[in-house]
Design a protein around this motif. Structure first.
Motif, PDB file in Angstrom:
ATOM      1  N   THR A 207      -1.645  -3.807  15.221  1.00  0.00           N
ATOM      2  CA  THR A 207      -1.905  -2.609  14.409  1.00  0.00           C
ATOM      3  C   THR A 207      -0.719  -2.294  13.518  1.00  0.00           C
ATOM      4  O   THR A 207       0.439  -2.426  13.933  1.00  0.00           O
ATOM      5  N   ARG A 208      -1.033  -1.891  12.299  1.00  0.00           N
ATOM      6  CA  ARG A 208       0.015  -1.455  11.368  1.00  0.00           C
ATOM      7  C   ARG A 208      -0.469  -0.187  10.660  1.00  0.00           C
ATOM      8  O   ARG A 208      -1.658  -0.084  10.309  1.00  0.00           O
ATOM      9  N   MET A 209       0.452   0.757  10.477  1.00  0.00           N
ATOM     10  CA  MET A 209       0.118   1.987   9.758  1.00  0.00           C
ATOM     11  C   MET A 209       0.455   1.822   8.280  1.00  0.00           C
ATOM     12  O   MET A 209       1.470   1.196   7.940  1.00  0.00           O
ATOM     13  N   TYR A 210      -0.371   2.405   7.433  1.00  0.00           N
ATOM     14  CA  TYR A 210      -0.147   2.383   5.986  1.00  0.00           C
ATOM     15  C   TYR A 210      -0.276   3.808   5.449  1.00  0.00           C
ATOM     16  O   TYR A 210      -0.971   4.639   6.054  1.00  0.00           O
ATOM     17  N   GLU A 211       0.369   4.025   4.327  1.00  0.00           N
ATOM     18  CA  GLU A 211       0.133   5.286   3.625  1.00  0.00           C
ATOM     19  C   GLU A 211      -1.202   5.139   2.904  1.00  0.00           C
ATOM     20  O   GLU A 211      -1.385   4.164   2.155  1.00  0.00           O
ATOM     21  N   ALA A 212      -2.128   6.076   3.150  1.00  0.00           N
ATOM     22  CA  ALA A 212      -3.429   5.968   2.467  1.00  0.00           C
ATOM     23  C   ALA A 212      -3.195   6.167   0.975  1.00  0.00           C
ATOM     24  O   ALA A 212      -2.570   7.151   0.579  1.00  0.00           O
ATOM     25  N   PRO A 213      -3.637   5.228   0.136  1.00  0.00           N
ATOM     26  CA  PRO A 213      -3.355   5.369  -1.300  1.00  0.00           C
ATOM     27  C   PRO A 213      -4.029   6.612  -1.896  1.00  0.00           C
ATOM     28  O   PRO A 213      -5.048   7.054  -1.379  1.00  0.00           O
ATOM     29  N   GLU A 214      -3.411   7.127  -2.947  1.00  0.00           N
ATOM     30  CA  GLU A 214      -3.982   8.307  -3.626  1.00  0.00           C
ATOM     31  C   GLU A 214      -5.401   8.003  -4.100  1.00  0.00           C
ATOM     32  O   GLU A 214      -6.312   8.798  -3.929  1.00  0.00           O
ATOM     33  N   ASP A 215      -5.544   6.804  -4.693  1.00  0.00           N
ATOM     34  CA  ASP A 215      -6.854   6.442  -5.226  1.00  0.00           C
ATOM     35  C   ASP A 215      -7.671   5.699  -4.156  1.00  0.00           C
ATOM     36  O   ASP A 215      -7.989   4.531  -4.293  1.00  0.00           O
ATOM     37  N   ALA A 262       4.709  -9.397   9.471  1.00  0.00           N
ATOM     38  CA  ALA A 262       3.931  -8.792   8.388  1.00  0.00           C
ATOM     39  C   ALA A 262       3.135  -9.836   7.602  1.00  0.00           C
ATOM     40  O   ALA A 262       1.945  -9.630   7.308  1.00  0.00           O
ATOM     41  N   ALA A 263       3.768 -10.974   7.302  1.00  0.00           N
ATOM     42  CA  ALA A 263       3.067 -11.985   6.494  1.00  0.00           C
ATOM     43  C   ALA A 263       1.882 -12.560   7.274  1.00  0.00           C
ATOM     44  O   ALA A 263       0.786 -12.746   6.738  1.00  0.00           O
ATOM     45  N   GLY A 264       2.108 -12.799   8.570  1.00  0.00           N
ATOM     46  CA  GLY A 264       1.028 -13.322   9.416  1.00  0.00           C
ATOM     47  C   GLY A 264      -0.105 -12.317   9.544  1.00  0.00           C
ATOM     48  O   GLY A 264      -1.282 -12.685   9.565  1.00  0.00           O
ATOM     49  N   GLY A 283      -2.839  -3.071  -1.655  1.00  0.00           N
ATOM     50  CA  GLY A 283      -2.137  -2.116  -2.521  1.00  0.00           C
ATOM     51  C   GLY A 283      -1.563  -0.932  -1.760  1.00  0.00           C
ATOM     52  O   GLY A 283      -1.068   0.008  -2.376  1.00  0.00           O
ATOM     53  N   ALA A 284      -1.638  -0.953  -0.435  1.00  0.00           N
ATOM     54  CA  ALA A 284      -1.183   0.214   0.341  1.00  0.00           C
ATOM     55  C   ALA A 284       0.237  -0.036   0.871  1.00  0.00           C
ATOM     56  O   ALA A 284       0.604  -1.164   1.173  1.00  0.00           O
ATOM     57  N   ARG A 285       1.015   1.061   1.004  1.00  0.00           N
ATOM     58  CA  ARG A 285       2.410   0.919   1.454  1.00  0.00           C
ATOM     59  C   ARG A 285       2.481   0.958   2.985  1.00  0.00           C
ATOM     60  O   ARG A 285       2.044   1.935   3.612  1.00  0.00           O
ATOM     61  N   PRO A 286       3.002  -0.127   3.606  1.00  0.00           N
ATOM     62  CA  PRO A 286       3.128  -0.118   5.073  1.00  0.00           C
ATOM     63  C   PRO A 286       4.142   0.933   5.519  1.00  0.00           C
ATOM     64  O   PRO A 286       5.139   1.161   4.843  1.00  0.00           O
ATOM     65  N   LEU A 287       3.879   1.560   6.668  1.00  0.00           N
ATOM     66  CA  LEU A 287       4.778   2.614   7.151  1.00  0.00           C
ATOM     67  C   LEU A 287       5.594   2.182   8.366  1.00  0.00           C
ATOM     68  O   LEU A 287       6.317   2.985   8.938  1.00  0.00           O
ATOM     69  N   GLY A 288       5.432   0.961   8.774  1.00  0.00           N
ATOM     70  CA  GLY A 288       6.190   0.520   9.949  1.00  0.00           C
ATOM     71  C   GLY A 288       5.821  -0.901  10.299  1.00  0.00           C
ATOM     72  O   GLY A 288       5.057  -1.553   9.585  1.00  0.00           O
ATOM     73  N   PRO A 289       6.372  -1.383  11.416  1.00  0.00           N
ATOM     74  CA  PRO A 289       6.112  -2.776  11.801  1.00  0.00           C
ATOM     75  C   PRO A 289       4.714  -2.936  12.410  1.00  0.00           C
ATOM     76  O   PRO A 289       4.013  -1.960  12.653  1.00  0.00           O
ATOM     77  N   VAL A 290       4.381  -4.187  12.673  1.00  0.00           N
ATOM     78  CA  VAL A 290       3.115  -4.491  13.353  1.00  0.00           C
ATOM     79  C   VAL A 290       3.370  -4.312  14.854  1.00  0.00           C
ATOM     80  O   VAL A 290       4.373  -4.768  15.380  1.00  0.00           O
ATOM     81  N   ARG A 291       2.467  -3.612  15.518  1.00  0.00           N
ATOM     82  CA  ARG A 291       2.555  -3.465  16.983  1.00  0.00           C
ATOM     83  C   ARG A 291       1.433  -4.260  17.616  1.00  0.00           C
ATOM     84  O   ARG A 291       0.276  -4.102  17.193  1.00  0.00           O
ATOM     85  N   ARG A 292       1.771  -5.043  18.627  1.00  0.00           N
ATOM     86  CA  ARG A 292       0.709  -5.846  19.256  1.00  0.00           C
ATOM     87  C   ARG A 292       0.451  -5.386  20.688  1.00  0.00           C
ATOM     88  O   ARG A 292       1.302  -4.822  21.352  1.00  0.00           O
ATOM     89  N   TYR A 293      -0.740  -5.674  21.143  1.00  0.00           N
ATOM     90  CA  TYR A 293      -1.082  -5.405  22.538  1.00  0.00           C
ATOM     91  C   TYR A 293      -2.028  -6.494  23.011  1.00  0.00           C
ATOM     92  O   TYR A 293      -3.087  -6.694  22.425  1.00  0.00           O
ATOM     93  N   ARG A 294      -1.636  -7.201  24.047  1.00  0.00           N
ATOM     94  CA  ARG A 294      -2.482  -8.284  24.546  1.00  0.00           C
ATOM     95  C   ARG A 294      -3.343  -7.783  25.705  1.00  0.00           C
ATOM     96  O   ARG A 294      -2.847  -7.091  26.599  1.00  0.00           O
ATOM     97  N   PHE A 295      -4.591  -8.144  25.662  1.00  0.00           N
ATOM     98  CA  PHE A 295      -5.546  -7.708  26.694  1.00  0.00           C
ATOM     99  C   PHE A 295      -6.225  -8.965  27.229  1.00  0.00           C
ATOM    100  O   PHE A 295      -7.040  -9.574  26.548  1.00  0.00           O
ATOM    101  N   THR A 296      -5.827  -9.366  28.423  1.00  0.00           N
ATOM    102  CA  THR A 296      -6.296 -10.665  28.913  1.00  0.00           C
ATOM    103  C   THR A 296      -7.729 -10.638  29.415  1.00  0.00           C
ATOM    104  O   THR A 296      -8.490 -11.569  29.182  1.00  0.00           O
TER     105      THR A 296
END
Ligand SMILES: Cc1cc2nc3c(=O)[nH]c(=O)nc-3n(C[C@H](O)[C@H](O)[C@H](O)COP(=O)(O)OP(=O)(O)OC[C@H]3O[C@@H](n4cnc5c(N)ncnc54)[C@H](O)[C@@H]3O)c2cc1C
Length: 459
Positions: A207-215, A262-264, A283-296
């Motif tokens: 999961t990654r958070m982004y700033e929701a674009p104005e448009d 991020a690239a992956g 076109g959206a600005r990321p607000l932080g790193p990617v966070r992962r969670y594995r669910f086996t």
């Protein structure tokens, strides 16, 4: 306060996730005192907790769960709305690719809220903290059960600074989540541990958070791009959440995991069955790193099958049944489990065997619904009951009909959101539509043959 023949002075709840919090709320109507023991720190409305790390991933609260939370905590819905939860009509607001077909877009008159899990949990916790019958002890790990014969009389705890002590209780409720140690504690008492029914889905969320674009795109509020099992293992969601953000989650089944960089992440998004999500975040600005969670694996502990269970002990939530998260059932089932607890407490003395059998009946439908979908992957081990193929074919047609038949879609939506049972999908109106539907799978976006994709694992 409801009366019963058994002592109801003090109840202890292990864990303060959604299941523990909802259970504590209900217990406070029946016990003079309720103590919630939590190894983690308290949560706020914004930050995923270390003790429930899945909280950083997309968490949809189904309509049924929302209604129960509103009943248990009147004003809950207003509170999450005030703090930025988004409200929109599901039919017109959600652009959803499912089983290779875009769902119809129409005014379904089915409003849904979308928010992060910390907001849901934070609001519920804040309401409970104001309840005079309830006490929270944070930084407090339950290490075992105290017993007298075959009755549980309390729990052994270790505090953050290492001090050990015992807390006496008339009832202990285990709501400690997937990692519950109850099976081992039962074995330590000389009792059998429950069998576990499980599906090794080996999935990973990123999961990654982004700033929701104005448009923001005008014609949708949320995007759901589901992979088409058994050929596609990749799924993606985009939800608008508090603080003008987009929460973007990518999911890969059966070891086909989204990368943490991020690239992956971007590459994985671009490989979804539609490029709509990838284009939206480009076109959206990321607000932080990617966070992962594995669910086996999804798991159901079969306490209902045990011959001997100690008195004074119950369990609920993920500690008993942890669903495949892609179907967004866990928080709603935690709330439903608490309603069931209330029902049992009102009827009198709690009997563990009766409790676990009732819980199993309640969990069975969502478990089977998720399993029916998961088992479309031939690699997924698990018992395939007779008739499963027929049920899967029927469901696939229902899913595809939702692309143009809004009456069927309305019914499906009610089942999905748990406000109606799955039997409404077997109404003659739906059966007739299914029989008439000519189900021609569309070519997959990759252009490869389905079998070749399966063999290649669609990496
Ligand atoms: C990746 C992912 C995505 C999900 N998405 C959704 C979704 O979209 N919608 C949805 O409804 N559900 C979703 N779920 C499921 C949801 O997170 C849970 O089902 C729900 O929160 C109920 O969990 P719980 O309270 O039983 O357990 P948890 O939330 O795990 O809480 C257990 C608590 O017990 C505490 N604890 C554990 N052991 C001890 C101990 N020995 N002593 C003291 N405290 C202890 C932990 O610190 C924790 O706070 C998702 C789950 C995952 C993994």
């Amino acid at each position: 306060m409801a009366r019963s023949p058994s002592r109801r002075h003090h109840a202890v709840v292990i864990g303060s996730g959604l299941a523990g919090l909802c259970a504590a709320r209900v217990l406070a109507d029946h016990f003079e005192r309720v103590t919630v023991l939590e190894r983690d720190r308290p949560s706020d409305d914004e930050t995923p907790r270390k003790g429930a790390p899945q909280g950083g991933q997309a968490h949809a609260l189904l309509k049924r769960g929302e209604r129960i939370l509103e009943r248990l905590f009147p004003g809950f819905v207003d509170e999450i709305e005030d703090r930025g939860a988004h409200l929109f009509d599901f039919g017109s607001g959600v652009r959803w690719l499912h089983h290779g077909v875009w769902k119809a877009r129409f005014d379904s008159r089915f409003p849904v809220h979308v928010q992060t899990r910390p907001l849901v949990e934070g609001r519920v916790r804040a309401r409970l903290q104001a309840n005079p019958r309830l006490g929270f002890r944070y930084g407090c790990t339950v290490e075992g059960l105290e017993t007298e014969g075959h009755r549980i009389t309390g729990v052994a705890i270790r505090e953050a600074r290492g001090a050990r002590s015992v807390i006496a209780a008339d009832l202990v409720v285990d709501a400690s989540g997937r990692g519950s140690r109850l099976p081992a504690w039962l074995e330590a008492m000389g009792l059998a541990a429950p069998r576990e029914d499980r599906f090794d889905v080996d999935l990973c969320y990123a999961t990654r958070m982004y700033e929701a674009p104005e448009d923001m795109p005008a014609d949708w509020r949320a995007l759901l791009i589901y992979g088409q099992p058994p050929y596609q293992t990749r799924t993606g969601f985009l939800f608008p959440v508090e603080g003008g953000r987009w929460l973007v989650t990518l999911v890969g089944y059966l070891g086909d995991h989204p990368p943490a960089d991020a690239a992956g992440f971007d590459r994985f998004a671009a490989s979804l069955p539609s490029d709509e999500l990838s284009r939206a975040i480009a076109g959206a600005r990321p607000l932080g790193p990617v966070r992962r969670y594995r669910f086996t694996h999804a798991a159901q502990r079969r306490y209902d099958r045990l011959r001997r269970l100690p008195e004074g002990l119950l369990a609920l939530g993920d500690a008993v049944c942890s669903f495949d998260p892609v179907f967004g059932q866990g928080m709603t089932m935690a709330a439903r489990n608490a309603e069931l607890l209330d029902h049992h407490l009102r009827r009198g003395r709690l009997r563990p065997r009766r409790w676990f059998r009732a819980l199993r009946r309640m969990n069975a439908v969502p478990w089977v619904l998720a399993a029916t979908e998961g088992l479309r992957f031939p690699q997924l081990a698990g018992c395939r009951p007779p008739g499963l193929g027929l049920l899967q074919a029927y469901c696939r047609r229902v899913f595809r009909l939702c692309g143009h038949d809004t009456a069927v879609y309305r019914r499906f939506l009610r089942v999905l959101q748990m406000v109606a049972g799955p039997w409404i999908l077997f109404h003659p109106r739906v059966v007739w539509a299914v029989l008439r539907h000519r189900d021609r799978p569309r070519p997959l976006r990759t252009g490869k043959r389905p079998l070749a994709l399966l063999e290649a694992g669609h990496r």
